[in-house]
Every structure is written in structure tokens, then in C-alpha cells.
Design a protein around this motif. Structure first.
Motif, PDB file in Angstrom:
ATOM      1  N   LEU A  55      67.435  95.411  14.027  1.00  0.00           N
ATOM      2  CA  LEU A  55      67.904  96.434  14.943  1.00  0.00           C
ATOM      3  C   LEU A  55      69.091  95.893  15.726  1.00  0.00           C
ATOM      4  N   HIS A  56      70.111  96.720  15.902  1.00  0.00           N
ATOM      5  CA  HIS A  56      71.202  96.327  16.783  1.00  0.00           C
ATOM      6  C   HIS A  56      70.619  96.046  18.162  1.00  0.00           C
ATOM      7  N   ASN A  57      71.136  95.035  18.854  1.00  0.00           N
ATOM      8  CA  ASN A  57      70.562  94.623  20.141  1.00  0.00           C
ATOM      9  C   ASN A  57      70.471  95.768  21.139  1.00  0.00           C
ATOM     10  N   VAL A  58      71.538  96.557  21.247  1.00  0.00           N
ATOM     11  CA  VAL A  58      71.553  97.665  22.210  1.00  0.00           C
ATOM     12  C   VAL A  58      70.571  98.747  21.784  1.00  0.00           C
ATOM     13  N   ILE A  59      70.467  98.962  20.463  1.00  0.00           N
ATOM     14  CA  ILE A  59      69.497  99.934  19.951  1.00  0.00           C
ATOM     15  C   ILE A  59      68.084  99.495  20.306  1.00  0.00           C
ATOM     16  N   HIS A  60      67.814  98.211  20.150  1.00  0.00           N
ATOM     17  CA  HIS A  60      66.488  97.669  20.496  1.00  0.00           C
ATOM     18  C   HIS A  60      66.170  97.948  21.963  1.00  0.00           C
ATOM     19  N   ASP A  61      67.124  97.685  22.842  1.00  0.00           N
ATOM     20  CA  ASP A  61      66.918  97.941  24.272  1.00  0.00           C
ATOM     21  C   ASP A  61      66.649  99.415  24.537  1.00  0.00           C
ATOM     22  N   LEU A  62      67.441 100.280  23.892  1.00  0.00           N
ATOM     23  CA  LEU A  62      67.279 101.720  24.103  1.00  0.00           C
ATOM     24  C   LEU A  62      65.907 102.198  23.654  1.00  0.00           C
ATOM     25  N   VAL A  63      65.532 101.834  22.423  1.00  0.00           N
ATOM     26  CA  VAL A  63      64.275 102.330  21.864  1.00  0.00           C
ATOM     27  C   VAL A  63      63.086 101.849  22.686  1.00  0.00           C
ATOM     28  N   ARG A  64      63.131 100.574  23.112  1.00  0.00           N
ATOM     29  CA  ARG A  64      62.025 100.069  23.932  1.00  0.00           C
ATOM     30  C   ARG A  64      61.948 100.796  25.269  1.00  0.00           C
ATOM     31  N   SER A  65      63.096 101.192  25.808  1.00  0.00           N
ATOM     32  CA  SER A  65      63.092 101.931  27.074  1.00  0.00           C
ATOM     33  C   SER A  65      62.490 103.317  26.920  1.00  0.00           C
ATOM     34  N   LEU A  66      62.449 103.816  25.689  1.00  0.00           N
ATOM     35  CA  LEU A  66      61.897 105.149  25.420  1.00  0.00           C
ATOM     36  C   LEU A  66      60.472 105.100  24.877  1.00  0.00           C
ATOM     37  N   SER A  67      59.910 103.908  24.783  1.00  0.00           N
ATOM     38  CA  SER A  67      58.604 103.761  24.127  1.00  0.00           C
ATOM     39  C   SER A  67      57.433 104.207  25.000  1.00  0.00           C
ATOM     40  N   MET A  68      57.678 104.396  26.308  1.00  0.00           N
ATOM     41  CA  MET A  68      56.643 104.877  27.229  1.00  0.00           C
ATOM     42  C   MET A  68      55.391 104.006  27.176  1.00  0.00           C
ATOM     43  N   ASP A  69      55.597 102.688  27.152  1.00  0.00           N
ATOM     44  CA  ASP A  69      54.507 101.708  27.171  1.00  0.00           C
ATOM     45  C   ASP A  69      53.587 101.788  25.959  1.00  0.00           C
ATOM     46  N   LYS A  70      54.051 102.420  24.880  1.00  0.00           N
ATOM     47  CA  LYS A  70      53.255 102.434  23.657  1.00  0.00           C
ATOM     48  C   LYS A  70      53.394 101.126  22.887  1.00  0.00           C
ATOM     49  N   ILE A  71      54.493 100.414  23.146  1.00  0.00           N
ATOM     50  CA  ILE A  71      54.803  99.193  22.414  1.00  0.00           C
ATOM     51  C   ILE A  71      54.959  98.048  23.401  1.00  0.00           C
ATOM     52  N   HIS A  72      54.387  96.890  23.052  1.00  0.00           N
ATOM     53  CA  HIS A  72      54.493  95.740  23.955  1.00  0.00           C
ATOM     54  C   HIS A  72      54.629  94.465  23.135  1.00  0.00           C
ATOM     55  N   THR A  73      55.559  93.597  23.563  1.00  0.00           N
ATOM     56  CA  THR A  73      55.807  92.330  22.901  1.00  0.00           C
ATOM     57  C   THR A  73      55.658  91.206  23.907  1.00  0.00           C
ATOM     58  N   ILE A  74      54.784  90.258  23.620  1.00  0.00           N
ATOM     59  CA  ILE A  74      54.581  89.109  24.511  1.00  0.00           C
ATOM     60  C   ILE A  74      55.343  87.926  23.946  1.00  0.00           C
ATOM     61  N   MET A  75      56.348  87.459  24.701  1.00  0.00           N
ATOM     62  CA  MET A  75      57.185  86.356  24.248  1.00  0.00           C
ATOM     63  C   MET A  75      56.851  85.031  24.929  1.00  0.00           C
TER      64      MET A  75
END
Length: 421
Positions: free
Chosen positions: A272-292
Motif C-alpha cells: 500500500l502507498h504510505n499515504v493510502i495506508h494512513d488514510l484507510v486506517r483512519s477510516l477503519s473505525m477501530d475494526k483493524i488494529h496493529t500492535i508494533m
């Protein structure tokens, strides 16, 4: 761009760095471009560097370190130490921070400017009509100029909107896109506005599939076939007009690439393009979570897809909601702390590392469709895998000691894709 230099260098490598400068991960990924038949057998930085140094002797190398946020001088020195064995090394660093760009102290940074209006308009027309139709629509000139003003001279924003216009070529559709309220949602960031417009013009199933890809850490190189199998496991791909679900998945990837949401890495992988990744995660409404890391261990209650970076333990108080459908790299236990198998009984996609696979001996995962196993060191997979009656995909990677499949593997009547490398 990197392919333009192929005739001048023996080795070319591109590595996404991310806000966290992980010297071991970055060195490992560089080594994958250098060492043939690479295996992740080394975890210590000294062993990886020793292997890398040996392979680079007498060679020329072009290295791109993309999206560097924060780095100390001693980290640069450690990263470049094995590269000095090469005959010649050229390093290109991309960053949104001038201080970082100047850190290597070799060449003054080059600041990329926004595109001028006439170049933006040319790019927009090229994406919307193709080269042959760039002057075919007189009415589009005024609307196009207003649209590119909203894009702020940013090429990615212009290209994404151009692809939306490509699928909506009539005058009314162009006015409708120009008048969208989504342009006003992020007034200080025109690229996010443009990408939102493009994102919401995707088919709902395609949006859902793209959203799932953002589960993996930013910059991850994703295998196309693996992602298609996971999409199938979640029911994102429905056969149509004689096409298999796999064919629909291929079409999804083609369209996402055409709209510049994903970037090809190799013939068989993308990111995913970096900016696309940021956008999509901002729209995920807490359905998706990544622990780094350990500091990011809080997990939303209504999580559906969870990814835990290797080596991290999630908080012991976490008990998955019945809505959880994806779980990667978790520390599984049959009972007790961390993730209890009974708590994830509705999971459809599961990725496990090493001995965590043995927890499947107590498996109630009857809804599981995709199982990914990596770095399992035994000679045979546990027999309990044969109880996963709805399993469609069994993907095995980096299991170099594996010699035998379970005796009752034939019981997996729905298994379509046993694969590995």
C-alpha cells in the motif's frame, strides 16, 4: 525509478524504513536483495551483517531507504558498516524531515516541489482520458482546473482523482465529483481529501478488501496470492459470470493498482502507498488494529482484524470479542493467559509463528478458512490441523525442518490451496 539504474549496479534494493528505525529489520530486508535463496535463519545483527558483508565484496549497490523519520548518527554507522565491503554504494534517502535527509552528510537534500497547474492538468487528462483523448472534452477544462486546485499540486492526489474521472467520463459526473462534501473534510490536507473522494468511489467490496490490506504494518510487501486467499476466507470475493473467486481477486488487484492505491513491488507482490495506508486506517473505525511495540498494546473492544508484530505480547487482560475474524502472530495458549482458543472460535484467518501451532491440539476453530504457519521447527505438523473442517488454504513458509504432513490430511475436504516456500 530504481529500474533505471539496473545497468549501472550489481545490486539494487528498496527498503521502507517507517517512523521506527529498526536496524535489524532494515538490515534483514537489505540482505534479501543481496543473498540468493535467502533464509531468515539469523536473528542477531552481527550474523546478518557478516553474511551481508561477505556477499557485497567487490559489487556495486544502489539502495533506497524510503520514508525515514528519525535516525541517530550511530544508527547510520551501524547500518552502513557491512555495505563498506562493496566496491561502490549509492544511497537515496526519502524523508519528510530535512534534519533526517541531511544526516548522512554527503549530498545536500533535494526538496520536491508541487506540480505547476499546467503539469497537473496534463497529468489529470492523461489519467482521465488517456493520451489520445487529452483534448477530446472541451467542457472538462474549467472543471479540471477547479479539481486540481483542490489537489494542491500533489501528483498522487491528481492521479487518484484522474482515475475516478476515467470511470465517470460525462460532464455531470465531473461536476458531482467537484462538488463532493468530502473535499471539505480535511481542509489542511488536500491529498487526504482527494484520496477520500477516490476511496468512496470504489465498490463496497473493493473498499472492504483494501481496508483489510491495511492490517499489515506500513510498508509491508504483501504476496498477491496470499492476500487473495485471505479475501476469499472472509467472503470478500464472490464468483460471478463463470469467474472463480480467485479471478475476481486478480481483478480487484488490477483495479486497485490502476487507481494508485497499491504499488507493485515484484511480479507477485505489492504494498500500500504510505499515504493510502494512513488514510484507510483512519477510516477503519477501530475494526483493524496493529500492535508494533509494547507501548501500543491497547486493543479496541470491537476489533475485527488484529495483527501483532513478532516478539510482542498483547496485554493479558485482552479477551477477544466474538467479532474477531483475523488474528496474526499471536501467542496462543489452550487455556489461560494471552489469547484463549475458545475466545477466537469465529476467526476465519489465522497466522501463527513457531511452536504456537501446537496450541491447535485443543482447537475449536471450526470456522477457520485460512491458516498461515511460519518458522515451525518440528518435522511434522500437528494432527489436530485435520480437525479444521472448513479450511481452504494452508500456507506454510520458512518451515525448513518440516518433512511430513499429518496422517489424516485427506480429511480436509475443503482444502483448495496447500502451499509453501
Amino acid at each position: 525509478m530504481i529500474f533505471l539504474f539496473s545497468q549501472f549496479f550489481d545490486v539494487m534494493a528498496w527498503v521502507y524504513v517507517s517512523p521506527k528505525f529498526d536496524i535489524i529489520r532494515i538490515t534483514k530486508e537489505i540482505s534479501e536483495f543481496v543473498v540468493e535463496n535467502h533464509r531468515n535463519g539469523f536473528d542477531g545483527i552481527s550474523k546478518i551483517q557478516e553474511m551481508l558483508q561477505k556477499e557485497l565484496v567487490g559489487k556495486t549497490m544502489f539502495l533506497v531507504l524510503d520514508d525515514v523519520w528519525n535516525v541517530q548518527q550511530n544508527e547510520w554507522e551501524m547500518l552502513f558498516l557491512p555495505l563498506r565491503a562493496a566496491k561502490l554504494v549509492r544511497v537515496l534517502v526519502t524523508s519528510r524531515n530535512d534534519a533526517v535527509a541531511q544526516a548522512p552528510h554527503i549530498v545536500s537534500p533535494h526538496r520536491l516541489q508541487v506540480l505547476p497547474e499546467h503539469e497537473c492538468l496534463k497529468l489529470l487528462y492523461n489519467c482521465a482520458f488517456g493520451v489520445e483523448g487529452m483534448t477530446a472534452k472541451e467542457w472538462s477544462l474549467d472543471i479540471g482546473r477547479q479539481i486540481i486546485k483542490k489537489c494542491g499540486g500533489l501528483p498522487l492526489a491528481v492521479k487518484c482523482i484522474g482515475r475516478v474521472l476515467y470511470c465517470n467520463k460525462d460532464q455531470y459526473s465531473w461536476w458531482e465529483i467537484l462538488s463532493s462534501e468530502l473535499w471539505e473534510s480535511d481542509e489542511l490536507d488536500p491529498i487526504f481529501c482527494a484520496l477520500k473522494v477516490s476511496y468512496y468511489h470504489l465498490h463496497p467490496k473493493l473498499r472492504e478488501s483494501l481496508l483489510f490490506c491495511s492490517l499489515f504494518p506500513k510498508g509491508s510487501q504483501l504476496r498477491k496470492i496470499s492476500i487473495i486467499y485471505m479475501w476469499m476466507a472472509h467472503g470478500f470475493l464472490q464468483p460471478k459470470k463463470g469467474k472463480r473467486a480467485e479471478d475476481v481477486g486478480e481483478e480487484y488487484l488490477v483495479e486497485l493498482q490502476m487507481r494508485y492505491f497499491i504499488v507493485p513491488c515484484t511480479k507477485n507482490s505489492f504494498r500500500l502507498h504510505n499515504v493510502i495506508h494512513d488514510l484507510v486506517r483512519s477510516l477503519s473505525m477501530d475494526k483493524i488494529h496493529t500492535i508494533m511495540d509494547e507501548q501500543s498494546s491497547h486493543i479496541p473492544d470491537k476489533i475485527q482484524h488484529l495483527y501483532i508484530r513478532r516478539g510482542n505480547n498483547i496485554c493479558q487482560s485482552f479477551r477477544p470479542d466474538k467479532r474477531l475474524r483475523t488474528l496474526f502472530n499471536a501467542a496462543l495458549r489452550p487455556h489461560g493467559s494471552f489469547v484463549d482458543l475458545n475466545d477466537i472460535s469465529l476467526v476465519r484467518v489465522l497466522g501463527l509463528i513457531g511452536s504456537n501451532v501446537l496450541a491447535l491440539a485443543h482447537s475449536p476453530l471450526k470456522h477457520l478458512r485460512y491458516l498461515g504457519i511460519t518458522e515451525f521447527n518440528d518435522k511434522m505438523l500437528p494432527e489436530s490441523i485435520c480437525l479444521l473442517c472448513h479450511l481452504q488454504t494452508l500456507e506454510i513458509t520458512h518451515c525448513y525442518h518440516l518433512r511430513y504432513l499429518p496422517t489424516n490430511i485427506a480429511n480436509l475436504v475443503n482444502l483448495r490451496y496447500p502451499c509453501g516456500n
